[in-house]
Design an enzyme around this catalytic site. Structure first.
Site, PDB file in Angstrom:
ATOM      1  N   SER A 198      76.119 -39.440  -8.007  1.00  0.00           N
ATOM      2  CA  SER A 198      74.561 -39.853  -7.660  1.00  0.00           C
ATOM      3  C   SER A 198      73.976 -40.520  -7.102  1.00  0.00           C
ATOM      4  O   SER A 198      74.654 -41.510  -6.800  1.00  0.00           O
ATOM      5  CB  SER A 198      74.285 -40.543  -9.818  1.00  0.00           C
ATOM      6  OG  SER A 198      73.049 -40.386  -9.465  1.00  0.00           O
TER       7      SER A 198
ATOM      8  N   TYR B   6      75.699 -47.668 -15.119  1.00  0.00           N
ATOM      9  CA  TYR B   6      76.719 -46.479 -14.857  1.00  0.00           C
ATOM     10  C   TYR B   6      76.475 -45.977 -12.867  1.00  0.00           C
ATOM     11  O   TYR B   6      77.841 -46.192 -12.859  1.00  0.00           O
ATOM     12  CB  TYR B   6      75.177 -45.733 -15.247  1.00  0.00           C
ATOM     13  CG  TYR B   6      75.285 -44.486 -14.805  1.00  0.00           C
ATOM     14  CD1 TYR B   6      76.027 -43.309 -15.402  1.00  0.00           C
ATOM     15  CD2 TYR B   6      74.153 -44.075 -13.900  1.00  0.00           C
ATOM     16  CE1 TYR B   6      76.070 -42.257 -14.799  1.00  0.00           C
ATOM     17  CE2 TYR B   6      74.317 -42.446 -12.879  1.00  0.00           C
ATOM     18  CZ  TYR B   6      75.543 -41.905 -13.788  1.00  0.00           C
ATOM     19  OH  TYR B   6      75.165 -40.294 -13.270  1.00  0.00           O
TER      20      TYR B   6
ATOM     21  N   LYS C 211      80.186 -45.157 -11.617  1.00  0.00           N
ATOM     22  CA  LYS C 211      80.462 -43.679 -10.593  1.00  0.00           C
ATOM     23  C   LYS C 211      81.664 -43.914  -8.626  1.00  0.00           C
ATOM     24  O   LYS C 211      81.574 -44.266  -8.468  1.00  0.00           O
ATOM     25  CB  LYS C 211      78.824 -43.350 -10.076  1.00  0.00           C
ATOM     26  CG  LYS C 211      77.694 -41.831 -11.608  1.00  0.00           C
ATOM     27  CD  LYS C 211      79.366 -41.374 -11.373  1.00  0.00           C
ATOM     28  CE  LYS C 211      79.047 -40.346 -12.563  1.00  0.00           C
ATOM     29  NZ  LYS C 211      79.765 -39.340 -12.906  1.00  0.00           N
TER      30      LYS C 211
HETATM   31  P1  NAD Z   1      75.600 -33.647 -19.744  1.00  0.00           P
HETATM   32  O1  NAD Z   1      75.833 -35.030 -20.355  1.00  0.00           O
HETATM   33  O2  NAD Z   1      75.174 -32.812 -20.003  1.00  0.00           O
HETATM   34  O3  NAD Z   1      77.348 -32.814 -19.375  1.00  0.00           O
HETATM   35  C1  NAD Z   1      78.930 -34.095 -19.461  1.00  0.00           C
HETATM   36  C2  NAD Z   1      79.454 -33.286 -20.771  1.00  0.00           C
HETATM   37  O4  NAD Z   1      80.702 -33.796 -20.288  1.00  0.00           O
HETATM   38  C3  NAD Z   1      78.837 -33.286 -21.738  1.00  0.00           C
HETATM   39  O5  NAD Z   1      79.372 -31.780 -22.855  1.00  0.00           O
HETATM   40  C4  NAD Z   1      80.078 -33.927 -22.820  1.00  0.00           C
HETATM   41  O6  NAD Z   1      80.262 -33.657 -23.619  1.00  0.00           O
HETATM   42  C5  NAD Z   1      80.918 -34.317 -21.365  1.00  0.00           C
HETATM   43  N1  NAD Z   1      81.538 -35.566 -22.017  1.00  0.00           N
HETATM   44  C6  NAD Z   1      81.409 -36.553 -22.216  1.00  0.00           C
HETATM   45  N2  NAD Z   1      82.561 -37.626 -21.528  1.00  0.00           N
HETATM   46  C7  NAD Z   1      83.663 -36.555 -21.811  1.00  0.00           C
HETATM   47  C8  NAD Z   1      85.045 -37.168 -22.462  1.00  0.00           C
HETATM   48  N3  NAD Z   1      85.503 -39.007 -21.979  1.00  0.00           N
HETATM   49  N4  NAD Z   1      85.990 -36.091 -22.551  1.00  0.00           N
HETATM   50  C9  NAD Z   1      85.302 -35.122 -21.766  1.00  0.00           C
HETATM   51  N5  NAD Z   1      84.695 -34.330 -21.730  1.00  0.00           N
HETATM   52  C10 NAD Z   1      83.018 -35.499 -21.956  1.00  0.00           C
HETATM   53  O7  NAD Z   1      75.361 -34.364 -18.246  1.00  0.00           O
HETATM   54  P2  NAD Z   1      74.769 -34.162 -17.105  1.00  0.00           P
HETATM   55  O8  NAD Z   1      73.561 -33.892 -17.176  1.00  0.00           O
HETATM   56  O9  NAD Z   1      75.192 -32.106 -16.916  1.00  0.00           O
HETATM   57  O10 NAD Z   1      76.005 -34.313 -16.191  1.00  0.00           O
HETATM   58  C11 NAD Z   1      77.843 -34.246 -15.502  1.00  0.00           C
HETATM   59  C12 NAD Z   1      78.091 -35.311 -15.001  1.00  0.00           C
HETATM   60  O11 NAD Z   1      77.024 -34.975 -13.629  1.00  0.00           O
HETATM   61  C13 NAD Z   1      78.128 -36.181 -14.956  1.00  0.00           C
HETATM   62  O12 NAD Z   1      79.357 -37.447 -15.206  1.00  0.00           O
HETATM   63  C14 NAD Z   1      76.514 -37.356 -14.727  1.00  0.00           C
HETATM   64  O13 NAD Z   1      77.097 -38.857 -14.668  1.00  0.00           O
HETATM   65  C15 NAD Z   1      76.459 -36.584 -13.579  1.00  0.00           C
HETATM   66  N6  NAD Z   1      75.297 -36.902 -12.893  1.00  0.00           N
HETATM   67  C16 NAD Z   1      74.491 -36.705 -13.792  1.00  0.00           C
HETATM   68  C17 NAD Z   1      72.937 -36.222 -12.958  1.00  0.00           C
HETATM   69  C18 NAD Z   1      71.562 -36.247 -13.541  1.00  0.00           C
HETATM   70  O14 NAD Z   1      70.823 -36.312 -13.435  1.00  0.00           O
HETATM   71  N7  NAD Z   1      71.815 -34.854 -14.874  1.00  0.00           N
HETATM   72  C19 NAD Z   1      72.647 -36.880 -12.034  1.00  0.00           C
HETATM   73  C20 NAD Z   1      73.598 -37.638 -11.633  1.00  0.00           C
HETATM   74  C21 NAD Z   1      74.470 -37.554 -11.442  1.00  0.00           C
END
Ligand code: NAD
Ligand code: UDP
Length: 343
Positions: free
Chosen positions: A124, A148, A152
């Site tokens: 991120s 958070y 990361k």
């Molecule tokens: P999201 O929460 O929609 O998707 C994450 C998925 O991981 C979910 O389906 C959740 O059920 C699953 N999950 C969580 N913990 C788990 C575990 N212990 N075992 C198995 N599955 C697990 O989030 P997103 O927005 O799709 O983000 C995906 C990734 O990108 C994350 O790592 C997040 O930190 C990173 N990210 C997101 C953003 C954003 O703004 N959405 C920005 C930067 C980075």
């Protein structure tokens, strides 16, 4: 290629699955659904027009994950699974380190057992912290201000050390800026649990009548209109960046880091105006105090991704806003049958 996708039922994971399958990749999904619905995967199968395997499993369960990985024999892994709520991370630090850092370690062990040495990781822009200069390039100092962000950064360091130690392995770290929007079909999109913490999902729920008014969190920032500026990126462009990263992982070794954004910053007021245009009416807002820990402006320098990955964003602001409204208006309660928390 055969791609194991952790967190594939989530917002970014589900859009990436569609892009992977459209290019002929075989996928296997691991998700414990702590922040997603299994319905998502049904919709992805429908959009892709072909089946794929999925497992309800926790990435911290190394034994379970190793068995899945050995059976599927992936060429590469895309690791989306993680916890992502910045505010909550300060209240539940142990859970956040456990899932985001411990989960990554567990996955690397499982990959070792399956002889897989390539990983794409969801990082991120928040790892940069307060800007020393803008736009951020990948060499900008790293000083995350939230738990958070630190999880990361720590996971990035784990991956860099892993890739350095094992010859022939590759870790591609993608630092996402602000993903928004939805697939053009309106069948998959972002579906936050409870009150949305992020700007665009909140605004979408104002438009669908679940929330009364947007609260603009601060209009006294040193930005042109006083509201916070971010680099918003269409989630389908972000999904495509993973396809490009997989191609790169197949021909490189070691750890590489890429910013994934558009390079263009928009303020909260500009995002509000763009979404009102997409919806076709004015949406109410009020000015509220700043949110603790918010930075005035974040913008990416994405030249490295363009040069090395051959990737750049294609979709502009109106596509982001229109696709979000298309998803929200077709699915006012997200993947549920009805909204559980009306305004
Ligand atoms: P999201 O929460 O929609 O998707 C994450 C998925 O991981 C979910 O389906 C959740 O059920 C699953 N999950 C969580 N913990 C788990 C575990 N212990 N075992 C198995 N599955 C697990 O989030 P997103 O927005 O799709 O983000 C995906 C990734 O990108 C994350 O790592 C997040 O930190 C990173 N990210 C997101 C953003 C954003 O703004 N959405 C920005 C930067 C980075
Ligand atoms: N924001 C806002 N109202 C909200 C949520 C967010 O005004 O209800 C602002 C926030 O202060 C920031 C921008 O919108 O300037 C983007 O915030 P978001 O939480 O979506 O992303 P992040 O803070 O992670 O960049």
């Amino acid at each position: 290629m055969r791609i194991l996708v952790t967190g594939g039922a989530g917002y970014i994971g589900s859009h990436t699955l569609v892009e992977l399958m459209a290019r002929g990749h075989e996928v296997s999904v691991v998700d414990n659904h702590v922040n997603s619905s299994p319905v998502v995967l049904e919709r992805v199968r429908e959009l892709a027009g072909r089946p794929f395997e999925s497992h309800v499993a926790d990435v911290r369960d190394t034994g379970g994950l190793a068995a899945i990985a050995r059976a599927f024999a992936p060429d590469a892994v895309i690791h989306f699974a993680g916890l992502k709520a910045v505010g909550e991370s300060g209240e539940r630090p142990v859970d956040y380190y456990d899932v985001n850092v411990g989960g990554t370690l567990s996955l690397l062990r499982a990959m070792e057992g399956a002889g897989c040495g390539r990983i794409i990781f969801s990082s991120s822009a928040t790892v940069y912290g307060e800007p020393v200069y803008l736009p951020y390039d990948e060499d900008h100092p790293l000083a995350p201000v939230s738990v958070y962000g630190r999880t990361k950064l720590m996971a990035e360091q784990v991956l860099a050390d892993w890739a350095r130690a094992a010859p022939g392995t590759a870790a591609i770290v993608l630092r996402y800026f602000n993903p928004v929007g939805a697939h053009a079909s309106g069948r998959i999109g972002e579906d936050p649990d409870g009150v949305p913490q992020n700007l665009m999902p909140y605004l979408a729920q104002v438009a669908s009548g679940r929330r009364a008014a947007l609260r603009i969190l601060g209009d006294d920032y040193p930005t042109p209109d006083g509201t916070g500026v971010r680099d918003y990126i269409h989630v389908v462009d972000l999904a495509r960046a993973h396809v490009a990263a997989l191609d790169r992982a197949a021909v490189t070794a070691g750890a590489e880091v890429y910013n994934i954004g558009t390079g263009q910053g928009y303020s909260v007021k500009e995002m509000h105006a763009a979404f009102c245009r997409a919806v076709g009416r004015d949406l109410p807002f009020e000015i509220a105090p700043r949110r603790a820990g918010d930075i005035a402006e974040m913008r990416a320098d994405c030249t490295r991704a363009a040069r090395v990955l051959g990737w750049q964003a294609r979709h502009g602001l109106s596509d982001m806003a229109q696709s979000l409204w298309n998803w929200q208006s077709r699915n006012p309660a997200g993947y549920r049958d009805r909204a559980e928390d009306p305004a």
